[in-house]
Design an enzyme around this catalytic site. Sequence first.
Site, PDB file in Angstrom:
ATOM      1  N   ILE A 451      -2.009  -3.387   7.348  1.00 29.91           N
ATOM      2  CA  ILE A 451      -2.682  -2.451   6.457  1.00 29.91           C
ATOM      3  C   ILE A 451      -3.052  -3.091   5.124  1.00 29.91           C
ATOM      4  O   ILE A 451      -3.997  -2.648   4.470  1.00 29.91           O
ATOM      5  CB  ILE A 451      -1.811  -1.203   6.240  1.00 29.91           C
ATOM      6  CG1 ILE A 451      -1.524  -0.545   7.596  1.00 29.91           C
ATOM      7  CG2 ILE A 451      -2.473  -0.201   5.317  1.00 29.91           C
ATOM      8  CD1 ILE A 451      -2.765  -0.195   8.395  1.00 29.91           C
ATOM      9  N   SER A 453      -0.635  -4.907   2.344  1.00 26.26           N
ATOM     10  CA  SER A 453       0.401  -5.600   1.579  1.00 26.26           C
ATOM     11  C   SER A 453       1.429  -6.245   2.495  1.00 26.26           C
ATOM     12  O   SER A 453       1.702  -5.752   3.597  1.00 26.26           O
ATOM     13  CB  SER A 453       1.105  -4.617   0.638  1.00 26.26           C
ATOM     14  OG  SER A 453       1.700  -3.564   1.373  1.00 26.26           O
ATOM     15  N   ARG A 535      12.409   5.392  -3.176  1.00 27.09           N
ATOM     16  CA  ARG A 535      11.147   4.791  -3.605  1.00 27.09           C
ATOM     17  C   ARG A 535      10.533   5.573  -4.755  1.00 27.09           C
ATOM     18  O   ARG A 535      10.485   6.805  -4.732  1.00 27.09           O
ATOM     19  CB  ARG A 535      10.155   4.725  -2.441  1.00 27.09           C
ATOM     20  CG  ARG A 535      10.672   3.971  -1.232  1.00 27.09           C
ATOM     21  CD  ARG A 535      10.982   2.522  -1.554  1.00 27.09           C
ATOM     22  NE  ARG A 535      11.428   1.795  -0.377  1.00 27.09           N
ATOM     23  CZ  ARG A 535      11.910   0.562  -0.404  1.00 27.09           C
ATOM     24  NH1 ARG A 535      12.009  -0.074  -1.559  1.00 27.09           N
ATOM     25  NH2 ARG A 535      12.299  -0.034   0.701  1.00 27.09           N
ATOM     26  N   HIS A 714       8.306   2.696   7.211  1.00 31.99           N
ATOM     27  CA  HIS A 714       9.145   3.411   6.252  1.00 31.99           C
ATOM     28  C   HIS A 714      10.608   3.445   6.679  1.00 31.99           C
ATOM     29  O   HIS A 714      11.429   4.098   6.043  1.00 31.99           O
ATOM     30  CB  HIS A 714       8.624   4.828   6.040  1.00 31.99           C
ATOM     31  CG  HIS A 714       7.312   4.872   5.322  1.00 31.99           C
ATOM     32  ND1 HIS A 714       6.110   4.690   5.961  1.00 31.99           N
ATOM     33  CD2 HIS A 714       7.008   5.045   4.014  1.00 31.99           C
ATOM     34  CE1 HIS A 714       5.125   4.766   5.075  1.00 31.99           C
ATOM     35  NE2 HIS A 714       5.649   4.973   3.888  1.00 31.99           N
TER      36      HIS A 714
END
Length: 776
Positions: A451, A453, A535, A714
Amino acid sequence: MSDPRPQFPRGTILGYPRIGRRRELKRAVEAHWSGATDVQTLERAAAELRRATRERLAALGLGRDDSSIPESFSFYDQVHDAAVAVGALPERFGARRGDDGRIGLDAYFAAARGAGDDAPLEMTKWFDTNYHYLVPEIGPETAFAMSCDRFARQVAEARADGFTVRPVLVGPVTLLALSKATDAAPAGFDPLSRLDDLLPVYVELLEGLRAAGAEWVQLDEPALVSESLPATTAQLADAAARAYEVLGAATGRPSLLVAAPYAQLSDAAWAALGAAPIEAIAVDLTRGGVPAAVGGLAGKTLVGGVVDGRNVWRGDLEAAWGRLSDLAALGAGSVAAATSTSLQHVPHDVDDESALDPRLASWLAFADQKVGQVVTLATGLAEGRAAIEDALMEASVALAARRSSPGVRDGAVRARTAGLVDADFDRGAYGTRVEAQDAQLALPLLPTTTIGSFPQTDEIRRARARHGRGELGAAEYERFLRDEIARVVTLQEDLGLDVLVHGEAERNDMVQYFAEHLDGFAVTENGWVQSYGSRATRPSILWGDVSRPAPITVAWSTFAQSLTDKPMKGMLTGPVTILAWSFVRDDQPLSETANQVALALRDEIADLEDAGIRVIQVDEPALRELLPLAVADQPAYLAWSVASFRLATAGAAPATQVHTHLCYSEFDVVIDAIAALDADVTSIEAARSRGEVIGDIASSGFAAGIGPGVYDIHSPRVPSVDEISELLDRAVAELPLRRVWVNPDCGLKTRGYGETVTSLRNLVEATRAARTRVPA
């Protein structure tokens, strides 16, 4: 209870940031996850953070003993907290319960993050915010029972410190309305059907809170303002009427404040709460008008959410006072001032920002300043308007100064947006574009990519920090970044990925990086806001007209492309996401601001093309996030949000492949809008929901390139080849084969390299195997 109910305070907030002014909770939780600290150490750190929060709120003017201070702490997520408290833990984590059936932090975190082969709970956006919540799994077999006394322990902890706090819990209707059915549930099962089974546990929970010293409890019911949930507004209102009849009748309970933030209550839900035997109702008056009078209000406190809990502007206190006056006219027993939502959506303190322009700082109100605004309004309610006249005037003067300040309006920017024509939003036929792209890129079947990064290592963060402090010179820092980019490019080639990325080592955040390079934005030092779990992000502040003074990404993208013969994606963040993940000016329609940002990105795309970049990704993960909760408002939003993306990308040549990315949302509501973006390739979240969205895409007839994520980034879990293959086979079976891409759910910034490399290796291996199973 035979004793008189305690009076509700004149002013309060609905919640407060829980991560800590310096993200203390993040560090404590992640240290525990890594094995560096035990659970007792984590509990002590959390207790200290709660203690500091209570003391701070008291110093800002909220009362120690009148329930005006909310106890809204969470180790991870408020929805997960409520689900765990009532025993709604998926069966796959049942072995992690204590011998007495209680759910401790081990099971709590395992359900949030996954453990071994056990996938974590699905995660999605909390109404129309950038906060993500964990989706409870509830079926006919879910055995509700008091399974955690953490809420009561926190009330007792506050009592021991001399505070009478108001615990904040997600209410029973919202808990069920936001849940999904378990895999064992029959087709068509609705978790809301379990309301009558759940309510006795809430009664027990409330009684435990009263015994611990709570005089008031806040039950958050934002589901009652939404028209975008599976349940209809009538069903939700009926559920609220049933729920609060039962809870209100409980004899050993505290007083109840039912809060309905994020939009205006439906008429039916408002009437249901008005008639319910509860003591107070909180309504959001920043995103809805003052409701009409209904029966049952005479004995209640109406809590007016007149201080915006979701943005950082100082706001109009004069207008807020007027809304409170209108609320008082409804005939309630009393009126109180409050924030519209929990303050978890804003940073802690403007005074903690030493680098902000003082002029801009004077226009802002973070959490602590918003507490001050509530205290001011509460003083006016208690003592009369004359007591706060100076404060009202001061706020009005600051608002007027902001409107007339240089940079807020730029004539050149406004002339450009005023001159837009229909052709500026149209890129031409997809069929023509795909032929040109296939010829230029020559990609294999089921092309693989990421995606954008790659992991932001401690080394990268230290180098960025040293450069920011002036300890690492510009030339040395640039060499460091080039070496990091070269390493990431080599890694992708070694893994066998087909379309590469440069890894974004130079970027601190996918929005902040652009904000730092665009006029009209400011960034903060300590403006952290929780996104999910541990986060946090630092939303930028969009305060004026937006323009691009110089190219932003071109040099890094062209350097990366020079290192490989494979296509290199230029990586941009889309206009809607830049708005959604910033604190945006509130003095003009979002559509106007979106077009200003889109034109800046359009210029960037043109420069990337001129530099030889042939694949450009414009991420819009927040497209679904900003969708209004009221159905009537959704078409207008979708029209301007889609138009802003098309304005940004429509200048690209047919042979330039334009990608976009969306994540963690229910896509069925916006699938037509996603198609209308007219991107050549769209990647979306699909792994944590185990590919549920694939059916929606297939049934919609979506014809462009599509990459349903096959790897949930995640979670720290490494997906096996078989797990990826299962999702990939489903995509191949249901979607047009030659339009399917293979990619993770999202960027890899938050992951470590060990798990990332293994996961991507499995992704490539699964893809190669899939290619052998499909027609050439």
